[in-house]
Write a protein that holds these residues in place. Structure first.
Motif, PDB file in Angstrom:
ATOM      1  N   ALA A   1     -41.498 -29.862  -8.580  1.00 42.37           N
ATOM      2  CA  ALA A   1     -42.196 -28.612  -8.464  1.00 42.37           C
ATOM      3  C   ALA A   1     -41.823 -27.702  -9.699  1.00 42.37           C
ATOM      4  CB  ALA A   1     -41.860 -28.117  -7.144  1.00 42.37           C
ATOM      5  N   TYR A   2     -40.566 -27.995  -9.994  1.00 37.87           N
ATOM      6  CA  TYR A   2     -39.900 -27.244 -11.438  1.00 37.87           C
ATOM      7  C   TYR A   2     -40.622 -27.697 -12.404  1.00 37.87           C
ATOM      8  CZ  TYR A   2     -36.242 -24.449  -8.969  1.00 37.87           C
ATOM      9  OH  TYR A   2     -35.384 -23.664  -8.065  1.00 37.87           O
ATOM     10  N   CYS A   3     -40.982 -28.857 -12.700  1.00 43.83           N
ATOM     11  CA  CYS A   3     -41.685 -29.350 -13.616  1.00 43.83           C
ATOM     12  C   CYS A   3     -42.968 -28.797 -13.793  1.00 43.83           C
ATOM     13  CB  CYS A   3     -41.605 -31.060 -13.766  1.00 43.83           C
ATOM     14  SG  CYS A   3     -42.922 -31.551 -14.930  1.00 43.83           S
ATOM     15  N   TYR A   4     -44.003 -28.645 -12.811  1.00 45.75           N
ATOM     16  CA  TYR A   4     -45.234 -28.423 -13.099  1.00 45.75           C
ATOM     17  C   TYR A   4     -45.114 -26.966 -12.957  1.00 45.75           C
ATOM     18  CZ  TYR A   4     -46.571 -32.953 -11.647  1.00 45.75           C
ATOM     19  OH  TYR A   4     -46.653 -34.468 -11.631  1.00 45.75           O
ATOM     20  N   HIS A   5     -44.197 -26.189 -12.462  1.00 46.10           N
ATOM     21  CA  HIS A   5     -43.753 -24.695 -12.634  1.00 46.10           C
ATOM     22  C   HIS A   5     -43.541 -24.348 -14.112  1.00 46.10           C
ATOM     23  CE1 HIS A   5     -43.376 -20.583 -11.471  1.00 46.10           C
ATOM     24  NE2 HIS A   5     -42.117 -20.467 -11.977  1.00 46.10           N
ATOM     25  N   GLY A   6     -42.875 -25.246 -14.719  1.00 45.56           N
ATOM     26  CA  GLY A   6     -42.604 -25.101 -16.053  1.00 45.56           C
ATOM     27  C   GLY A   6     -43.683 -25.042 -17.012  1.00 45.56           C
TER      28      GLY A   6
ATOM     29  N   PRO B   1     -36.196 -19.868 -12.598  1.00 48.96           N
ATOM     30  CA  PRO B   1     -37.185 -18.983 -11.830  1.00 48.96           C
ATOM     31  C   PRO B   1     -37.458 -19.534 -10.422  1.00 48.96           C
ATOM     32  CG  PRO B   1     -38.103 -20.366 -13.624  1.00 48.96           C
ATOM     33  CD  PRO B   1     -36.701 -20.775 -13.418  1.00 48.96           C
ATOM     34  N   GLN B   2     -37.644 -18.584  -9.575  1.00 48.35           N
ATOM     35  CA  GLN B   2     -38.072 -18.861  -8.282  1.00 48.35           C
ATOM     36  C   GLN B   2     -39.278 -19.571  -8.176  1.00 48.35           C
ATOM     37  OE1 GLN B   2     -35.970 -18.312  -5.566  1.00 48.35           O
ATOM     38  NE2 GLN B   2     -34.359 -17.786  -6.784  1.00 48.35           N
ATOM     39  N   LEU B   3     -39.350 -20.449  -7.264  1.00 46.36           N
ATOM     40  CA  LEU B   3     -40.605 -21.110  -7.037  1.00 46.36           C
ATOM     41  C   LEU B   3     -41.426 -20.345  -6.058  1.00 46.36           C
ATOM     42  CD1 LEU B   3     -39.783 -24.682  -6.892  1.00 46.36           C
ATOM     43  CD2 LEU B   3     -40.736 -23.593  -8.828  1.00 46.36           C
ATOM     44  N   GLU B   4     -42.789 -20.089  -6.071  1.00 45.70           N
ATOM     45  CA  GLU B   4     -43.574 -19.411  -5.203  1.00 45.70           C
ATOM     46  C   GLU B   4     -44.124 -20.527  -4.065  1.00 45.70           C
ATOM     47  OE1 GLU B   4     -47.441 -16.725  -5.266  1.00 45.70           O
ATOM     48  OE2 GLU B   4     -46.038 -16.725  -6.958  1.00 45.70           O
ATOM     49  N   LEU B   5     -43.415 -20.542  -2.994  1.00 47.72           N
ATOM     50  CA  LEU B   5     -43.871 -21.443  -2.064  1.00 47.72           C
ATOM     51  C   LEU B   5     -45.045 -21.143  -1.250  1.00 47.72           C
ATOM     52  CD1 LEU B   5     -40.109 -21.848  -0.659  1.00 47.72           C
ATOM     53  CD2 LEU B   5     -41.483 -23.558  -2.366  1.00 47.72           C
ATOM     54  N   LYS B   6     -45.571 -20.035  -1.180  1.00 47.30           N
ATOM     55  CA  LYS B   6     -46.675 -19.707  -0.598  1.00 47.30           C
ATOM     56  C   LYS B   6     -47.855 -19.820  -1.689  1.00 47.30           C
ATOM     57  CE  LYS B   6     -48.898 -17.219   2.843  1.00 47.30           C
ATOM     58  NZ  LYS B   6     -50.168 -18.186   3.409  1.00 47.30           N
ATOM     59  N   ALA B   7     -48.571 -20.766  -1.345  1.00 44.23           N
ATOM     60  CA  ALA B   7     -49.917 -20.975  -2.349  1.00 44.23           C
ATOM     61  C   ALA B   7     -50.713 -19.640  -1.991  1.00 44.23           C
ATOM     62  CB  ALA B   7     -50.609 -22.117  -1.795  1.00 44.23           C
ATOM     63  N   ASN B   8     -51.048 -19.169  -3.242  1.00 45.00           N
ATOM     64  CA  ASN B   8     -52.190 -18.147  -3.302  1.00 45.00           C
ATOM     65  C   ASN B   8     -53.448 -18.661  -3.878  1.00 45.00           C
ATOM     66  OD1 ASN B   8     -51.406 -18.246  -5.644  1.00 45.00           O
ATOM     67  ND2 ASN B   8     -50.411 -16.222  -5.953  1.00 45.00           N
ATOM     68  N   TYR B   9     -53.825 -19.793  -3.663  1.00 41.77           N
ATOM     69  CA  TYR B   9     -55.016 -20.288  -4.200  1.00 41.77           C
ATOM     70  C   TYR B   9     -55.440 -21.478  -3.412  1.00 41.77           C
ATOM     71  CZ  TYR B   9     -51.584 -23.580  -6.070  1.00 41.77           C
ATOM     72  OH  TYR B   9     -50.481 -24.550  -6.045  1.00 41.77           O
ATOM     73  N   GLY B  10     -56.784 -22.027  -3.680  1.00 46.01           N
ATOM     74  CA  GLY B  10     -57.206 -23.026  -2.941  1.00 46.01           C
ATOM     75  C   GLY B  10     -58.519 -22.469  -2.279  1.00 46.01           C
ATOM     76  N   LEU B  11     -59.172 -23.647  -1.420  1.00 46.24           N
ATOM     77  CA  LEU B  11     -60.394 -23.392  -0.900  1.00 46.24           C
ATOM     78  C   LEU B  11     -60.537 -22.525   0.233  1.00 46.24           C
ATOM     79  CD1 LEU B  11     -61.515 -27.210  -1.662  1.00 46.24           C
ATOM     80  CD2 LEU B  11     -62.152 -25.212  -2.917  1.00 46.24           C
ATOM     81  N   VAL B  12     -59.593 -22.854   1.198  1.00 49.51           N
ATOM     82  CA  VAL B  12     -59.534 -22.047   2.360  1.00 49.51           C
ATOM     83  C   VAL B  12     -58.430 -21.352   2.845  1.00 49.51           C
ATOM     84  CG1 VAL B  12     -61.886 -23.269   3.385  1.00 49.51           C
ATOM     85  CG2 VAL B  12     -59.730 -24.160   3.814  1.00 49.51           C
ATOM     86  N   GLU B  13     -58.522 -20.658   3.794  1.00 52.03           N
ATOM     87  CA  GLU B  13     -57.116 -20.313   4.125  1.00 52.03           C
ATOM     88  C   GLU B  13     -56.838 -20.836   5.729  1.00 52.03           C
ATOM     89  OE1 GLU B  13     -53.604 -17.681   4.612  1.00 52.03           O
ATOM     90  OE2 GLU B  13     -55.248 -17.861   2.992  1.00 52.03           O
ATOM     91  N   PRO B  14     -55.744 -21.431   5.907  1.00 53.80           N
ATOM     92  CA  PRO B  14     -55.535 -22.317   6.975  1.00 53.80           C
ATOM     93  C   PRO B  14     -55.529 -21.231   8.144  1.00 53.80           C
ATOM     94  CG  PRO B  14     -53.391 -22.032   5.980  1.00 53.80           C
ATOM     95  CD  PRO B  14     -54.568 -21.684   4.938  1.00 53.80           C
ATOM     96  N   VAL B  15     -55.953 -21.505   9.182  1.00 53.31           N
ATOM     97  CA  VAL B  15     -56.184 -20.800  10.591  1.00 53.31           C
ATOM     98  C   VAL B  15     -55.321 -21.214  11.416  1.00 53.31           C
ATOM     99  CG1 VAL B  15     -57.785 -20.354  12.483  1.00 53.31           C
ATOM    100  CG2 VAL B  15     -58.695 -20.350  10.231  1.00 53.31           C
TER     101      VAL B  15
END
Length: 159
Positions: free
Chosen positions: A1-6, A88-102
């Motif tokens: 996750a840190y690699c892709y965040h970088g 840096p802190q990783l943002e664990l809550k995804a704020n992107y994507g196709l749908v919001e989980p119900v």
């Protein structure tokens, strides 16, 4: 996750933070690599899995190394940003994507399901005679088939 965040930080021109994130990624990758090698050398029943030889793991190691070198090179030539001491802190809550989980919620119980109704389903109180009494096979009476003789004159014509 840190690699892709970088990598994401590098594309948004935050090279100092990207370097620190990739250094953290390199540290965790080295720890994971040691654990994978230890796991691959353990003795026991079953097939021996070697996670350190998996394609994803091998590609991730070179991706971390190459991206860190790229960030350090670009920071030395272009950005000249300070590398922070903390990752840096990783943002664990995804704020992107196709749908919001119900979130799943159980439906409310119907009024018919009372404790008395549920107690009626006690299988220990079933009748004992209900078990294996097979039905006797009935004799199948033969049917007499009509005597059908082939007819040449059926009314069909081939033209």
């Amino acid at each position: 996750a840190y690699c892709y965040h970088g990598q994401t930080l590098l594309t948004s021109d935050k090279c100092g933070e990207a370097i620190r994130s990739l250094q953290e990624s390199e540290k965790f990758f080295a720890k994971a690599e040691a654990l994978c090698k230890e796991y691959g050398e353990t003795k026991g029943p079953g097939t021996t899995a070697k996670p350190s030889g998996h394609l994803f793991f091998r590609k991730l190691g070179s991706l971390v190394k190459n991206t860190l070198e790229k960030c350090q090179r670009e920071n030395g030539f272009i950005y000249f940003q300070k590398v922070p001491s903390e990752a840096p802190q990783l943002e664990l809550k995804a704020n992107y994507g196709l749908v919001e989980p119900v979130p799943f919620e159980f439906p409310a119980l119907n009024a018919h399901w009372t404790p008395e109704t549920l107690a009626a389903f006690d299988l220990t109180k079933r009748p004992k005679d209900d078990t294996a009494k097979p039905k006797p096979d009935e004799d199948v009476k033969p049917l007499k088939e009509p005597d059908i003789k082939p007819q040449k004159d059926s009314g069909c014509q081939i033209s």
